[in-house]
Design an enzyme around this catalytic site. Structure first.
Site, short mmCIF file in Angstrom:
data_model
loop_
_atom_site.label_atom_id
_atom_site.label_comp_id
_atom_site.label_asym_id
_atom_site.label_seq_id
_atom_site.Cartn_x
_atom_site.Cartn_y
_atom_site.Cartn_z
N GLU A 139 0.87 -1.16 0.00
CA GLU A 139 0.00 0.00 0.00
C GLU A 139 0.92 1.22 0.00
OE1 GLU A 139 -2.80 0.22 3.25
OE2 GLU A 139 -3.41 2.23 2.63
N ARG A 163 5.27 -13.07 9.55
CA ARG A 163 5.91 -11.80 9.24
C ARG A 163 7.26 -11.71 9.96
NH1 ARG A 163 2.32 -8.01 9.37
NH2 ARG A 163 3.65 -6.26 9.77
N LYS A 199 4.00 0.94 9.32
CA LYS A 199 4.20 2.21 8.62
C LYS A 199 3.55 3.36 9.37
CE LYS A 199 3.01 0.18 4.79
NZ LYS A 199 2.54 -0.09 3.43
#
Ligand code: ATP
Ligand code: MG
Length: 558
Positions: free
Chosen positions: A39, A263, A273
């Protein structure tokens, strides 16, 4: 399968095993197409590097391709600056995408998919507020109840959805939901949102749209439009998979398959982020590429190499169990690569002046020094030896303990690539601080041609006090004082390390640096690995410390 083939198969990670199986059974007609779907709402971090290495690495290994798809369905948070930085980082890591795509390019197609579901009676326009919806949704242990708006007819839903798109309703007034199962134990199947109204400007589609698809409705459908074979994502999306599959099945579109892996978590940093943006906005750091950040751009600026990062991602492997990786492992990989490629240079960051009484004033003795003993091709450079030189303050002790092999009053030491010197006299200022050493050198002790017969244990780095360049050196420490800043009593910002940046304004470096390329990697002898910072100008050189020579961290924490 014979024994060795079996062993080979064992060494594959579980996703490679799956891909090999699918290729063998021609599940996707023998095709392999992965995607990396960031994104564009921030810069990529080291966690993304793991996903990049995995997705692009699979394609490279098995002759497939990887698309770069910007998952740009949140108009208010996304920017073109982020798109550019993401592309730059992927290329820098050494990967090439097959196609550059944007979920926003599929908005029309996604809208058509939504209409298909409405027509099948599988989607409806809901007028409930977010609160009302939450109240109807139930809990993981209690079933939810139907929205009062599920009784709308197909015609009514089509009409309302068209008008949602036309901008007739305010934000929050209406949503489009899939009609699945309000009693499902999987909360994601309890009539999930497909579209919401957002009257924001989008970085690519401008003001064309005022309804935007939710992640779950956009992601799988985009995979399917591109005919992605293996859609690899992190474990938190495992619970979304039934919904991913449901949309594909109901729309009867290409059956991309989702697979999840654990992850990457690293200690002493944060990796969302949103949190990294906070650090930038509140000026805890100088920007997304501040060398203390866990972003790819920060690591590049700090002197990490793509090879080291790829090797790190390889080393940590791909599994389905979450764990926390020690930052020291990443640094180990960086050090290992830099040792092979870094140019050896001398720099003194905390200078102590030495005057060599028996060395002629004004004379420059040219010495030869290896650029990199690990690399025979790297050749030699010239160093200038003069009457006045600098050594590191901490390499001298007036009252040394027993095993101190560096310089002390009356003692001998070798200056690297140069001569043996002896300390004759210690000069101090009024406060008793040592300010200068008067020494003599042994002319027949020149490195490589030593006939002096004197044996010394210590070898020090040094820089001429008259033939040098001054530079700024920036030293970095962990950005956070605790291992897991995300999981503390207070907000993560409370744990930012106030001493994570140290600036030394007056370091002396050998003159040869003026000839070195701005992209070079250096080992400052005995001090660590360094690189030029982007703030450098020909008049003012600035260095970043990339990583120490040894793992100072393990020493402190053990
Ligand atoms: P963040 O929470 O940092 O914003 P994100 O998952 O929202 O991360 P995206 O831009 O959506 O960021 O991620 C792009 C891809 O990178 C996704 O497939 C995501 O699963 C993967 N990814 C993100 N963070 C990590 C991580 N820490 N380890 C491995 N893969 C990750
Ligand atoms: Mg995301």
């Amino acid at each position: 399968m014979n024994h060795t083939a079996n062993e080979e198969h064992e060494k594959l990670n579980f996703i490679e095993q799956l891909v090999e199986e699918d290729l063998k059974t021609k599940k996707h007609y023998g095709r392999l197409l992965t995607r990396f779907p960031p994104e564009p709402n921030g810069y990529l971090h080291i966690g993304h590097a793991k996903s990049i290495c995995l997705n692009f690495g699979l394609a490279l290994k098995y002759g497939g391709k990887t698309n770069l798809r910007f998952d740009d369905t949140n108009p208010e948070k996304e920017e073109t600056e982020y798109v550019e930085s993401i592309k730059h980082d992927i290329k820098w890591l050494g990967f090439e995408w097959s196609e550059e795509l944007y979920t926003s390019d599929y908005f029309e197609q996604l809208y058509d998919f939504a209409v298909i579901l409405i027509k099948k009676g599988l989607a409806y326009v809901d007028d409930q507020t977010a609160e009302q919806m939450a109240a109807h949704k139930g809990t993981p242990t209690e079933p939810g109840t139907l929205s009062p708006y599920t009784s709308r007819t197909v015609e009514e839903n089509l009409d309302l959805f068209t008008r949602m798109r036309a901008g007739e309703f305010a934000e929050g007034e209406k949503t489009l939901r899939a009609r699945i199962d309000m009693t499902s134990p999987n909360m994601h199947l309890r009539d999930p949102l497909m579209y919401r109204i957002k009257k924001d400007h989008h970085h690519r589609t401008g003001d064309k749209w005022c309804i935007y698809p939710m992640y779950d409705f956009a992601h799988g459908q985009s995979d399917s439009i591109e005919k992605i074979t293996h859609s690899i994502c992190t474990l938190e999306f495992e619970v979304h998979r039934p919904l991913y599959d449901w949309y594909i099945k109901q729309l009867e579109i290409y059956p991309s398959q989702q697979t999840e892996f654990a992850r990457l978590n690293l200690n002493y940093t944060v990796m969302s982020k949103r949190k990294l943006l906070k650090l930038v906005q509140d000026r805890y750091v100088s920007g997304w590429d501040d060398p203390r950040m866990p972003t790819i751009s920060a690591m590049r600026r700090r002197g990490f190499t793509p090879e080291a990062i790829r090797n790190f991602c390889d080393t940590i492997g791909v599994a389905r169990r979450e764990n926390v990786i020690d930052f020291g492992l990443l640094e180990f990989c960086v050090r290992e690569h830099l040792n092979k490629i870094a140019l050896r240079r001398m720099a003194v960051i905390d200078p102590l002046k030495i005057i060599i009484a028996n060395f002629e004033e004004g004379k420059n003795e040219i010495l030869s020094a290896e650029n990199n003993p690990e690399d025979p091709e790297a050749g030699n450079r010239e160093m200038i030896f003069t009457r006045e030189i600098f050594i590191e303050h901490e390499d001298f002790m007036e009252n040394p303990p027993k095993k101190f092999f560096r310089l002390a009053p009356g003692g001998y030491v070798r200056l690297k690539n140069a001569f043996i010197i002896k300390c004759d006299e210690v000069i101090k200022d009024d406060a008793g601080k040592v300010t200068q050493l008067n020494c003599t050198y042994v002319p027949e002790s020149r490195s490589g041609h030593d006939t002096s017969g004197i044996s010394v244990k210590g070898v020090l780095h040094w820089v001429s006090a008259t033939e040098n360049i001054t530079a700024e050196v920036r030293l970095y420490d962990r950005l956070f004082t605790v291992e897991n800043p995300d999981n503390q009593e207070k907000e993560f910002l409370h744990y930012v390390n106030p001493d994570s940046l140290k600036i030394l304004n007056k370091a002396y470096i050998e003159k040869h640096f003026a000839l070195d390329s701005i992209d070079s990697k250096f080992q400052f002898l005995r001090l660590g690995y360094f690189c030029f910072d982007k703030d450098s100008t020909p008049q003012h050189l600035v260095f970043n410390k990339t990583v120490g020579l040894k793992d100072s961290w393990a020493k402190i924490s053990s």
